[in-house]
Enzyme design. Structure first.
Site, PDB file in Angstrom:
ATOM      1  CD  GLU A 211      30.579  14.036  -5.088  1.00 52.59           C
ATOM      2  OE1 GLU A 211      31.441  14.252  -4.183  1.00 52.59           O
ATOM      3  OE2 GLU A 211      29.831  12.859  -5.085  1.00 52.59           O
ATOM      4  CE  LYS A 227      29.259  11.504   1.690  1.00 52.80           C
ATOM      5  NZ  LYS A 227      29.255  10.189   1.096  1.00 52.80           N
TER       6      LYS A 227
END
Length: 402
Positions: A211, A227
């Site tokens: 990420e 997410k």
């Protein structure tokens, strides 16, 4: 070495292997020049300390301003730096509670390691596989306690205190031997965009994060929040695409990241370039979006760090309220997990979120994992998701044979 009072430690021996987000052109060609370490509770504002330290080495400013042209590093000058900011340090930057003490207290909350070119490679170092032993994993809380924290988060959502919050668990194991080869294996996990190792006196961090917290170059700022998680099967991918719960949770975090960037961006420049793209990390599908902006005139690194730390995707929304919930319900601090780790060059910044990350102190290996909680979250499913995320990290750390 730059003088900066007691917060600077003596230069430590260079350890082999790339640091997270280090440009490939620099791998195996750098030596440590200078270092800053800071722990929560020590004097000073961590954002200001990082900015002053990097500015003193002429690093970072060129990434935030398109007209800034940093000089070409002379012989022996800084060519770049590894930057680590823990979740606790990020909370401190914005006046939020840092949470419980870290179970890996030896790991600093801020580390900046500045590198220079070196004339020759250091001597090769290695250990026999038999030198590395890892004991059984011991979680800091039981699955029932983890599920109870998820239920408490749902209760807070029901009261309107928060809309979403990440609940993170921790596990650790005793070890013997040199941890660096095992931590280095994390960087080879599939999808480890920020794979690498950072070491210090009596501690080490290994990262396999996919990420992006922040990329900055020429005044353009970019973040890629992740997410939403499902097993990396055809069915799992279809479920992730179809899940209203995962999509709603994801969009809440995208909105939070838009707001974070808007605090330091030129008016009207924030945009969502890509929404809910499905990417793979190890044996999991995860949903990722891309949010970008142009830096406001005069933006400094300290203000940028205050805007993006701690990362919104692993805190929740509203961020300050989520941090109060995290401090109240997680049994131990997040240590090296859920912070920021990456590279700062003269004209480029590339920081990842320290998910899928492990750390060692003198006795134990530590791993953190969790997930975002919304009103629709199922406590048992959230416990299982955290285990699925930490599983590849723990497997990569296991002793090898041969």
């Amino acid at each position: 070495m730059m003088e900066n009072g007691p917060l600077v430690v003596e230069t430590l021996p260079y350890r082999p292997g790339p640091a997270p987000a280090m440009p490939s052109t620099h791998i195996d060609s750098l030596a440590e020049l200078d270092r800053l370490e800071w722990h929560v509770g020590q004097p000073g504002d961590p954002a200001d300390l990082v900015e002053r330290f990097l500015t003193g080495h002429r690093l970072g400013a060129g990434a935030l301003h398109p007209t800034h042209r940093p000089p070409t590093p002379a012989g022996g000058a800084a060519v770049g730096a590894t930057l680590f900011v823990s979740a606790a340090a990020g909370a401190t930057m914005i006046g939020a509670p840092p949470g419980p003490p870290s179970p890996a207290a030896a790991v600093p909350d801020v580390v900046v390691v500045v590198y220079r070119h070196r004339p020759a490679p250091p001597p090769a170092a290695g250990t026999r596989p038999a030198d590395w032993w890892l004991g059984p994993w011991q979680p800091s809380w039981t699955p029932r306690a983890h599920a109870a924290a998820v239920t408490a988060a749902r209760t807070a959502i029901g009261r309107g205190d928060i809309y979403q919050v990440n609940v993170v668990g921790h596990t650790s194991a005793r070890y013997t031997g040199d941890p660096v080869p095992a931590l280095t294996r994390l960087g080879r996990l599939p999808g480890a965009r920020y794979g690498g190792v950072l070491t210090g006196d009596g501690w080490a961090i290994g990262c396999a994060s996919p990420e992006t917290l922040l990329e900055a170059r020429g005044g353009r700022l970019l973040t890629r929040p992740i997410k939403g998680t499902r097993p990396a099967t055809d069915t799992g991918r279809a479920q992730l695409l179809a899940s209203a719960k995962e999509r709603a949770e994801h969009i809440m975090i995208v909105d939070l990241e838009r707001n974070d960037l808007a605090r330091v961006a030129a008016t009207g420049s924030v945009r969502v370039d890509e929404l809910y793209r499905i990417r793979r990390w190890c044996d999991l599908w995860q949903a990722e979006s891309t949010v970008s902006a142009h830096a406001a005139d005069g933006l400094g690194l300290a203000d940028l760090l205050r805007a993006i730390c701690p990362p919104g995707s692993v805190t929740g929304t509203p961020k300050l309220s989520a941090l109060h919930q995290i401090a109240a319900h997680e049994p131990v601090g997040r240590g090296a997990g859920m912070g920021a780790l990456g590279w700062v060059g003269p004209d480029h910044i590339d920081l990842g979120v320290t998910i899928r990350t492990a750390a060692t102190d003198g006795e134990r290996v530590h791993v953190w994992a969790g997930g975002g909680i919304t009103w629709d979250s199922d406590p048992d499913a959230e416990v299982a998701e955290a285990a699925a995320k930490s599983g590849p990290v723990r497997a990569a750390l296991a002793p090898t044979t041969g």
